[in-house]
Design a protein around this motif. Structure first.
Motif, PDB file in Angstrom:
ATOM      1  N   LEU A   1       0.762  -1.415   0.183  1.00  0.00           N
ATOM      2  CA  LEU A   1       0.422   0.393   0.042  1.00  0.00           C
ATOM      3  C   LEU A   1       1.276   0.889  -0.007  1.00  0.00           C
ATOM      4  CD1 LEU A   1      -3.047  -0.165   2.989  1.00  0.00           C
ATOM      5  CD2 LEU A   1      -2.728  -0.124  -0.066  1.00  0.00           C
ATOM      6  N   ASP A   2       1.789   1.214   0.342  1.00  0.00           N
ATOM      7  CA  ASP A   2       2.870   2.327   0.627  1.00  0.00           C
ATOM      8  C   ASP A   2       3.477   2.667  -0.106  1.00  0.00           C
ATOM      9  OD1 ASP A   2       2.655   3.107   3.455  1.00  0.00           O
ATOM     10  OD2 ASP A   2       4.183   1.372   3.971  1.00  0.00           O
ATOM     11  N   ALA A   3       3.774   1.733  -1.053  1.00  0.00           N
ATOM     12  CA  ALA A   3       4.456   1.354  -2.535  1.00  0.00           C
ATOM     13  C   ALA A   3       3.284   1.839  -3.522  1.00  0.00           C
ATOM     14  CB  ALA A   3       5.135   0.436  -2.845  1.00  0.00           C
TER      15      ALA A   3
ATOM     16  N   ARG B   1      12.325  -2.622   8.289  1.00  0.00           N
ATOM     17  CA  ARG B   1      11.300  -2.340   7.373  1.00  0.00           C
ATOM     18  C   ARG B   1      11.133  -2.967   6.611  1.00  0.00           C
ATOM     19  NH1 ARG B   1      11.962   3.996   7.429  1.00  0.00           N
ATOM     20  NH2 ARG B   1      14.342   3.363   7.597  1.00  0.00           N
ATOM     21  N   TYR B   2       9.674  -3.395   5.953  1.00  0.00           N
ATOM     22  CA  TYR B   2       9.449  -4.066   4.457  1.00  0.00           C
ATOM     23  C   TYR B   2       9.533  -3.177   3.404  1.00  0.00           C
ATOM     24  CZ  TYR B   2       7.683  -7.970   7.371  1.00  0.00           C
ATOM     25  OH  TYR B   2       7.498  -8.788   8.294  1.00  0.00           O
ATOM     26  N   ARG B   3      10.523  -3.760   2.322  1.00  0.00           N
ATOM     27  CA  ARG B   3      10.393  -3.077   0.840  1.00  0.00           C
ATOM     28  C   ARG B   3       9.920  -4.043   0.254  1.00  0.00           C
ATOM     29  NH1 ARG B   3      10.941   1.530   2.596  1.00  0.00           N
ATOM     30  NH2 ARG B   3      12.416   2.081   4.328  1.00  0.00           N
ATOM     31  N   VAL B   4       9.861  -3.689  -0.811  1.00  0.00           N
ATOM     32  CA  VAL B   4       9.067  -3.899  -2.072  1.00  0.00           C
ATOM     33  C   VAL B   4       9.948  -4.323  -3.000  1.00  0.00           C
ATOM     34  CG1 VAL B   4       7.310  -3.606  -4.265  1.00  0.00           C
ATOM     35  CG2 VAL B   4       6.397  -2.823  -2.125  1.00  0.00           C
TER      36      VAL B   4
ATOM     37  N   ALA C   1       7.861  -4.176  -7.623  1.00  0.00           N
ATOM     38  CA  ALA C   1       7.463  -2.685  -8.078  1.00  0.00           C
ATOM     39  C   ALA C   1       7.407  -2.429  -9.595  1.00  0.00           C
ATOM     40  CB  ALA C   1       9.003  -1.587  -7.699  1.00  0.00           C
ATOM     41  N   SER C   2       7.189  -3.746 -10.232  1.00  0.00           N
ATOM     42  CA  SER C   2       7.338  -3.006 -11.453  1.00  0.00           C
ATOM     43  C   SER C   2       6.410  -3.369 -11.774  1.00  0.00           C
ATOM     44  CB  SER C   2       8.264  -4.007 -12.415  1.00  0.00           C
ATOM     45  OG  SER C   2       8.111  -4.279 -14.082  1.00  0.00           O
ATOM     46  N   ARG C   3       5.165  -4.530 -10.856  1.00  0.00           N
ATOM     47  CA  ARG C   3       4.132  -5.093 -11.184  1.00  0.00           C
ATOM     48  C   ARG C   3       3.206  -4.044 -10.434  1.00  0.00           C
ATOM     49  NH1 ARG C   3       3.711 -10.502  -9.155  1.00  0.00           N
ATOM     50  NH2 ARG C   3       1.908 -10.384  -8.893  1.00  0.00           N
ATOM     51  N   LEU C   4       3.687  -3.056  -9.162  1.00  0.00           N
ATOM     52  CA  LEU C   4       2.890  -2.389  -8.829  1.00  0.00           C
ATOM     53  C   LEU C   4       2.286  -0.933  -9.961  1.00  0.00           C
ATOM     54  CD1 LEU C   4       3.697  -2.339  -5.372  1.00  0.00           C
ATOM     55  CD2 LEU C   4       1.948  -3.253  -6.099  1.00  0.00           C
ATOM     56  N   ASP C   5       4.182  -1.157 -10.515  1.00  0.00           N
ATOM     57  CA  ASP C   5       3.873   0.744 -11.372  1.00  0.00           C
ATOM     58  C   ASP C   5       2.527   0.076 -12.583  1.00  0.00           C
ATOM     59  OD1 ASP C   5       5.691   1.756 -10.376  1.00  0.00           O
ATOM     60  OD2 ASP C   5       7.453   0.336 -11.893  1.00  0.00           O
ATOM     61  N   ASP C   6       1.885  -1.408 -12.602  1.00  0.00           N
ATOM     62  CA  ASP C   6       1.038  -2.073 -13.948  1.00  0.00           C
ATOM     63  C   ASP C   6      -0.127  -1.815 -13.217  1.00  0.00           C
ATOM     64  OD1 ASP C   6       3.510  -2.149 -16.103  1.00  0.00           O
ATOM     65  OD2 ASP C   6       3.405  -4.544 -15.401  1.00  0.00           O
TER      66      ASP C   6
END
Length: 194
Positions: free
Chosen positions: A20-22, A151-154, A159-164
């Protein structure tokens, strides 16, 4: 036009919250208003007893009603979305997501739970009247690791799939215009040879 980010994890710091943060970061770069709803912050008693008069419940339902689009993030437990998310979705009226675009996000321990987005969450979102349910983004624990600060990091793939996913939310779900990579050319200036 506000976009509501719903955190369906019972934990304050979770992989689904990192997703969600990303998404929020990507929406902020588009200068879009983003609102957040952390279900774990609602009154547990009001949630379980369906106390529609409780201030946290009325505020949460108003947030959903006023949003044009919703992003729902949940951990997957035993091949289904989280119980806190289930209890909240049960409080929504039958047409609680009517006319809204929804981007579902989920995290789970392994790829074996990936279909929970399509077989557990999607039917509920559809039954609540969501106008357009976009293809979801599922991440395994390994794809959202902890950094040196804990902390959790994507990861890059997610990250690429979230961009899409965000692009689909904006252009398909909200029907925002796609920015052109070059200036439009009037048809009269188009030259071709055969």
């Amino acid at each position: 036009m506000s976009i509501l980010l719903i955190a369906g994890s019972p934990s304050e710091h979770s992989r689904s919250a990192a997703l969600l943060d990303a998404v929020a970061q990507r929406l902020h770069t588009q200068h879009l208003p983003v609102d957040r709803l952390h279900i774990r912050d609602l009154s547990p008693q009001a949630l379980l007893l369906a106390d529609f008069q409780h201030k946290t419940i009325t505020r949460a339902l108003a947030q959903v009603e006023s949003a044009r689009a919703v992003v729902v993030a949940t951990p997957v437990y035993k091949a289904a979305y989280s119980g806190v998310l289930k209890v909240f979705l049960d409080l929504l009226p039958q047409s609680g997501l009517k006319g809204k675009a929804v981007l579902p996000l989920a995290t789970g321990g392994s790829p074996h739970h990936m279909l929970a987005l399509d077989y557990a969450l999607r039917p509920v979102l559809q039954s609540l009247g969501a106008r357009h349910i976009l293809p979801g983004v599922y991440a395994t624990d390994a794809q959202v690791p902890k950094d040196d600060e804990g902390r959790y990091r994507v990861g890059e793939e997610i990250a690429s799939r979230l961009d899409d996913g965000v692009s689909a939310l904006l252009h398909e779900g909200l029907r925002m215009p796609v920015s052109a990579a070059f200036a439009p050319v009037p048809f009269a200036q188009v030259r071709c040879s055969v």
